[in-house]
Structure formats: structure tokens, C-alpha cells
Scaffold this active site. Structure first.
Site, PDB file in Angstrom:
ATOM      1  N   GLU A 433       0.839  -1.189   0.000  1.00 10.12           N
ATOM      2  CA  GLU A 433       0.000   0.000   0.000  1.00 10.12           C
ATOM      3  C   GLU A 433       0.887   1.257   0.000  1.00 10.12           C
ATOM      4  O   GLU A 433       1.693   1.459   0.898  1.00 10.12           O
ATOM      5  CB  GLU A 433      -0.877  -0.024   1.268  1.00 10.12           C
ATOM      6  N   ASP A 506      -1.033  -1.102   5.763  1.00 15.23           N
ATOM      7  CA  ASP A 506      -0.878  -0.526   7.096  1.00 15.23           C
ATOM      8  C   ASP A 506      -1.797  -1.205   8.103  1.00 15.23           C
ATOM      9  O   ASP A 506      -2.855  -1.705   7.750  1.00 15.23           O
ATOM     10  CB  ASP A 506      -1.231   0.971   7.070  1.00 15.23           C
ATOM     11  N   ASP A 508      -3.912  -0.088  10.045  1.00 15.62           N
ATOM     12  CA  ASP A 508      -4.979   0.815  10.498  1.00 15.62           C
ATOM     13  C   ASP A 508      -6.251   0.530   9.705  1.00 15.62           C
ATOM     14  O   ASP A 508      -6.296  -0.405   8.901  1.00 15.62           O
ATOM     15  CB  ASP A 508      -4.539   2.282  10.365  1.00 15.62           C
ATOM     16  N   ASP A 510      -7.783   2.143   7.279  1.00 15.04           N
ATOM     17  CA  ASP A 510      -7.621   2.248   5.828  1.00 15.04           C
ATOM     18  C   ASP A 510      -6.885   1.037   5.272  1.00 15.04           C
ATOM     19  O   ASP A 510      -7.266   0.477   4.247  1.00 15.04           O
ATOM     20  CB  ASP A 510      -6.807   3.502   5.478  1.00 15.04           C
TER      21      ASP A 510
END
Ligand code: 0RA
Length: 667
Positions: A433, A506, A508, A510
Site C-alpha cells: 500500500e 498498514d 490501520d 484504511d
């Protein structure tokens, strides 16, 4: 030595048999992964599945209609059934109860009668003795002939001979096994309600006469599954959030001792959801039963369509197998006496004779059904004709994109940093990403066998998009051409340029959304890669813990706390206040580093790690952890993708609320 003492028979002598038992148990404890796949969460849950499968076998034999699984407060699990009860009669030569033999001898769990639908291959059917060997302790109670028998074990070794501990007044029989997985063997010992529930729900659909209850005494949850409609209910459940265009079609028959049961329906969606089972085992890689079903489906519908003038000779259209896939949801469940499982994950049925058995049964029964249900037949054929048109459009779209050389691996995408060797088996591609993480990964990797493909932000949600839009998407084009195995009808997993496809996003919200989008794409368009176990999820650390020059990485809160505890203990004499806890990023943390303190930095994204850190924590095959994405429960995966990515909003909201913690989809 306790073990040796136990190996003696009642007269205090060793017997050849008892020594063999010890050797067997030892082999299981030495190499548990050989028997149950791994010693992580998956292997742990296999223990329950193994015992439950035995209870279901009793149901298949017609003797059991109730299974209760309890996750006890102390972390042990009890599986109770109302089958015949494990036999307890004394073996004339061994002078031992059959119960002890079943519980302690490898593969003795195999039923004594030959006329049963055995499971073989894969991880199923290893026997309850394996569960026993891998448990700190285990207790078995058998009800048979109005008597209750009992035996207890420690690491698989009986504490005493089988004892009769009571009588009861009813003709009930059954087996109750309680086991506590050995903490010295398993990395994880906590059972997950949802994981156990998934398999039990699946078994309840596949065995409509059985009621399956799961109780969790730790979390205080309880669920009972019982589906009168069997696999018809299963199909309805799978299509809960789709709009079916007709009622499920049900086909049942038997030939050469091979019972076949199929339920299917078409919905207005584009995806195909076909789940096949042999002796209750999910055949993720398909096999001869699936081929038989598809062949009969295509031929029978085409015959009907021609005979009834739904397709005109002059149109020269023949609906192909692929046209019958769109919007199809099906469950195929068959029983085979001697199944041969093949394929990468041993989930592909190889028995050649099964193809024609299924083909014949479906051919006959479906033709009959169509004759009697004209309007339904017409709806399905209309739908498939539209699919044929769309397929033609997709072919043109592919052609168009191909002309720009966007899909083939002769013209690799510019942002791919490829590896230097080209033996797929030893190569892996990281789909990363963001450009910044992509940059670190490119510098940190071992360029001989690791390729990096950075992906920009959120790719297209393929669950909602038409095929031409999917093929026009640049990020998707880049993945198709980098992987090099084509797409759609032309997809060929053998051509994959990499043996491992590792998604690195990541840690998180997102990041987990992007991971879900990537998985959805792979699941819908390159499913074989997942089925063959080639797709992985990278596990970047969440925390860096620094004490002086020492650096530690933690992958979750629990690990962070463990490391902190150790560091604090090591720094004997140091007062608690001197431990500085900070929640900062690496860079700024570096600046505030204090010589005596412990600094914890929480990584906000992969981009914050420098190439060396990324390599040593996440990419170095020697030290990294990667999660293999598996389709062990393909039906559950379908359901999750459809709920998370499909059209219906309300079920998605409910799902996310219910699974807030798991919404990052560790399938
Ligand atoms: C061996 C033979 C028979 C049944 C079983 C084992 C058996 C094992 C388990 C494990 C959990 N529940 C179970 N129920 C039965 C056949 C019994 C017979 O022939 O009477």
C-alpha cells in the site's frame, strides 16, 4: 519415569503393544504439524473438528442426532454426542478395552466396519488419539449397555485402565470427551467462538438430522444449529443478501453406493458461489463431482432451451459452462466410500467414477424438474443468455485492454520492481500500500527473489463493478500483468510468476479496507491462488520498544506488554517512574530518546519504517510471520465478502457492529 511405568501392562510388564503406543504418541507430540497442520490457532481448532467429525460419523451411520460442544472455563473443551459410544469390550489378545485402543493408538479410531464413508487425506480423520496425544489431559465417558465407562489420560497416556463408574436406566448411548490442549505444544490455546461456530453451522446444514450446540462458558455465549431444510437452507443462507430469481432447486439421488445431494439457485448477482463437499469435507479445489455437476447443468439447460425454442437454431448460440456460473449459488454434498483427495491442499476429489455418477443423477433429475417448471427454466436461461452477452462484452474489453499490452507479463508495469530469479516456486511478490512504503520495501528487500508492486490507495471494489470497469482499472491491470496468470476464463494459476503473493498494508482502518479490497479481487478473479495457499498477509509490527541500544518489536498489545515486563525486570533496581512510556512515531521518538528509559513507538504506517526495519521485521523469511489466507471455510468467506462489499447496506452495518474487532477479515 512416569511414562515407562504407564507402558507396563497390568502385571507390571512391558508389552510390545504398549511400547508401540508410546512411540506413536511421542511421534505426534514431536511433530504435531504433520498431524494437524500447524500449532497455531488453526491447528488448535482442528482438535475440536477432529472429535466433532467422529460424532458426525456416528450421525452418518444413523446413530446420532445431537452434538454439544462446550468451551469450558478452564480452557478445556467438551464434545458430547449420542452416538453408539466408543466400544469398550476387551480386546482378546491385548486384554485392553477397545476404548483405550481408540484413544491411544494412532489410526485405530478408524471405524471397524468397512461400509462407512471414510475420510482420508487432508487433515481430517487423523483420529481422536491425536487429540489425546496433544492434550495436557483428557477424560472420556462412554455410555453403552446401561453402563457408564471412564478413562483419563495425561499427554495421551492412560492414568488407569478403563473403569465402569456407574449405571443408568435408559437405552441412551453416547460419548463425552473433554480435553485440554497442551500449552507446551500450542502457541495459542484460546478457542474462538466464531471459528468453532462456523464449522458447526456448516455441519448442521450438511447433516439436517443433527442438532449442533456450541456453548462458551468463558464468554457466556450459546448457539444451536439445526436446519430442517439441510443444504436448501444452506443455499438460502448463502444468498441471504442477494436477490434470488427463483426458489432453490433440489436434486437427490444415489448410484453405486454414492449418495448425491445438490441444492442450487440463481440470483441477480454476477459472482459464482459453489461449495462442494465430500463426506462433509469442503473440497475447496473442486474435483470430479464438481465437473460432473457443471457438465450436466450446461448440457441439460442447453437441451431444454433448444427443445423449447428458447434458443433459435438460427442464433447459433450455445450457452457455455461459464454462462451458467454467473449468479449461481450451489451446495453439492456427496458421500464416497474410498475418496481420493488430490491437489495442493488435498481438497480436490480425484475419483474418476464420480464424475459420471453425478452427471447422470443431475442430468435425469434436472431434466425432469425443468419439464415441470417451465417459468423457472425460462428465467434461468434468460439470465444465462444475458451472461453470454456480457461475457462477449468482457472479451471485447479484455481485447481492447490487451491491445494496449496492459494485461500480459511481456509488458510488466513500470512501478513493479521485479526479482532477478524467475523460478516461481522461489519468488514472491509484495503488493504494498502506497508509494512511500513501496519505496522502503524496494530498498529493503532481497532483490533476488522478492518483487515489489506498490498500489495506490483504494483499488476498485470488484464486488460492485462490471468486468469492463475492472479491466480498465490501472492498479488491477498492474496486478494482473505482474502476476502473469491472466484473468477471467483465461486465468491459469500454473502461470503465476510468483509462488507467494503477499499483501502488505498498514495496520490501520484504511489499511484493512485496502487489504479487503485486494482480497476481494483475488477471491473473485484469481480464487485458485487462494485455494492453493499462495496468498499471504504480511504482519508488520505495531510497536518498537527501545531501551538504550536494544530494540524490540511487538506485533500486538499483548506482546508489547510481555517485552516491557521483561525489560523492566532486567533493569533491576530501577524505579518504575524511570520507565518512560511514549506514544510517538519512530522519527520523533529517536529525537527524544533517553539513555535510561524505555521508549515505545507505535508505528502509524509502513512508510515510517526504514528499509532495514521493514526487512528485519516484516520481509525477512527467516524472522517474519506471514498469515496464509486459507479457504478452509469458503462458505464463510463468501458470506463475508458479500456482506462487506456487496450492495445491501444494512447487513454490512450489522456485520461491522457485531464483528468490530474482526472486521479486518482474518479469513
Ligand atoms: C470406534 C468404533 C465405533 C465408534 C467410535 C469409534 C466412536 C468414536 C467417537 C468419538 C467421538 N464420538 C464417538 N463415537 C463413536 C463404532 C461403534 C460400534 O460399532 O458400536
Amino acid at each position: 519415569m512416569a511414562k515407562e511405568k504407564e507402558a507396563k501392562n497390568g502385571n507390571g510388564n512391558y508389552t510390545a503393544e504398549s511400547i508401540n503406543v508410546l512411540k506413536g504418541l511421542e511421534a505426534v507430540r514431536k511433530r504435531p504439524a504433520m498431524y494437524i497442520g500447524d500449532v497455531g490457532s488453526r491447528g488448535l481448532h482442528h482438535l475440536i473438528n477432529e472429535v466433532v467429525d467422529n460424532s458426525i460419523d456416528e450421525a452418518l451411520a444413523g446413530y446420532n442426532d445431537r452434538v454439544i460442544v462446550t468451551i469450558n472455563k478452564d480452557g478445556s473443551v467438551t464434545v458430547e454426542d449420542q452416538g453408539r459410544g466408543i466400544p469398550v469390550d476387551i480386546h482378546p489378545v491385548e486384554k485392553k478395552s477397545a476404548l483405550e485402543v481408540v484413544m491411544t493408538v494412532l489410526h485405530a479410531g478408524g471405524k471397524f466396519d468397512k461400509n462407512s464413508y471414510k475420510v482420508s487425506g487432508g487433515l481430517h480423520g487423523v483420529g481422536v488419539s491425536v487429540v489425546n496425544a496433544l492434550s495436557e489431559w483428557c477424560k472420556v465417558e462412554v455410555k453403552r449397555d446401561g453402563k457408564i465407562y471412564f478413562q483419563e489420560y495425561h499427554c495421551g497416556i492412560p492414568k488407569a485402565t478403563v473403569k465402569q463408574i456407574g449405571t443408568y436406566k435408559s437405552d441412551r448411548t453416547g460419548t463425552k470427551i473433554t480435553f485440554k490442549p497442551d500449552r507446551e505444544i500450542f502457541k495459542v490455546t484460546k478457542f474462538n467462538f466464531e471459528t468453532v461456530a462456523e464449522r458447526m453451522r456448516e455441519l448442521a446444514y450438511l447433516n439436517k438430522e443433527v442438532s449442533m450446540t456450541l456453548k462458551d462458558e468463558i464468554e457466556g455465549q450459546e448457539e444451536t444449529y439445526k436446519f430442517k431444510g439441510g443444504i436448501i437452507d444452506f443455499v438460502k443462507y448463502l444468498d441471504e443478501n442477494r436477490s434470488p430469481i427463483h426458489k432453490p432447486i433440489y436434486i437427490e439421488g444415489e448410484r453405486d453406493n454414492t449418495p448425491v445431494e445438490i441444492a442450487f439457485e440463481y440470483s441477480d448477482s454476477y459472482s459464482e458461489n459453489v461449495h462442494s463437499y465430500v463426506n462433509n469435507i469442503n473440497t475447496i479445489e473442486g474435483g470430479t463431482h464438481l465437473v460432473g455437476f457443471r457438465t450436466a447443468l450446461t448440457r441439460t439447460f442447453n437441451n431444454y432451451a433448444y427443445k423449447n425454442g428458447l434458443i433459435k437454431e438460427s442464433n447459433k448460440i450455445t450457452l457455455s459452462g461459464d454462462d451458467f456460473k454467473e449468479g449461481l449459488t450451489a451446495v453439492i454434498s456427496i458421500k464416497v466410500m474410498e475418496p481420493q483427495f488430490e491437489g495442493q491442499t488435498k481438497t480436490k476429489l480425484g475419483n474418476g467414477e464420480v464424475k459420471s455418477i453425478v452427471e447422470t443423477i443431475v442430468g435425469e433429475k434436472l431434466a425432469e424438474f425443468l419439464e415441470e417448471n417451465g417459468p423457472t427454466a425460462k428465467k434461468i436461461i434468460d439470465k444465462c443468455m444475458r451472461a453470454a452477452e456480457a461475457r462477449e462484452a468482457a472479451r471485447k474489453a479484455r481485447e481492447l485492454v490487451r491491445r494496449k499490452n496492459a494485461l500480459d507479463s511481456m509488458h510488466l508495469p513500470g512501478k513493479l520492481a521485479d526479482c532477478s530469479i524467475n523460478d516461481p516456486e522461489h519468488c514472491e511478490i509484495y503488493i504494498v500500500e502506497g508509494d512511500s512504503a513501496g519505496g522502503s520495501a524496494k530498498q529493503g528487500r532481497d532483490r533476488r527473489f522478492q518483487a515489489i508492486l506498490p498500489i495506490k490507495g483504494k483499488i476498485l471494489n470488484v464486488e460492485k463493478a462490471k468486468i469492463n470497469k475492472i479491466l480498465e482499472n490501472q492498479e488491477i491491470q498492474a496486478m494482473i500483468s505482474a502476476i502473469g496468470a491472466g484473468i477471467g476464463e483465461e486465468f491459469d494459476p500454473e502461470k503465476s510468476r510468483y509462488g507467494k503473493i503477499i499483501l502488505m498494508t498498514d495496520a490501520d482502518v484504511d489499511g484493512s479496507h485496502i487489504r479487503t479490497l485486494l482480497l476481494t479481487f483475488l477471491y473473485r478473479h484469481m480464487k485458485e491462488l487462494i485455494a492453493e495457499g499462495k496468498v499471504y498477509i504480511a504482519q508488520p509490527p505495531l510497536y518498537k520498544i527501545k531501551k538504550g541500544k536494544e530494540e524490540h518489536y511487538a506485533f500486538d498489545d499483548e506482546e508489547r506488554d510481555k517485552i516491557l515486563k521483561r525489560l523492566k525486570v532486567d533493569g533491576k533496581g530501577k524505579k518504575e517512574e524511570e520507565v518512560i512510556l511514549e506514544e510517538e512515531t519512530t522519527e520523533s521518538a529517536e529525537g527524544t530518546a533517553q539513555p535510561k528509559g524505555i521508549i515505545i513507538s507505535r508505528y502509524k504506517g509502513l512508510g515510517e519504517m526504514n528499509p532495514e526495519q521493514l526487512w528485519s521485521t516484516t520481509m525477512n523469511p527467516e524472522t517474519r510471520t506471514v498469515l496464509q489466507v486459507n479457504l478452509e471455510s469458503a462458505a464463510a468467506a463468501d458470506k463475508i465478502f458479500e456482506t462487506l462489499m456487496g450492495d445491501a447496506v444494512e447487513p454490512r452495518r450489522e456485520f461491522i457492529e457485531k464483528h468490530a474487532k474482526y472486521a479486518n477479515l482474518d479469513i
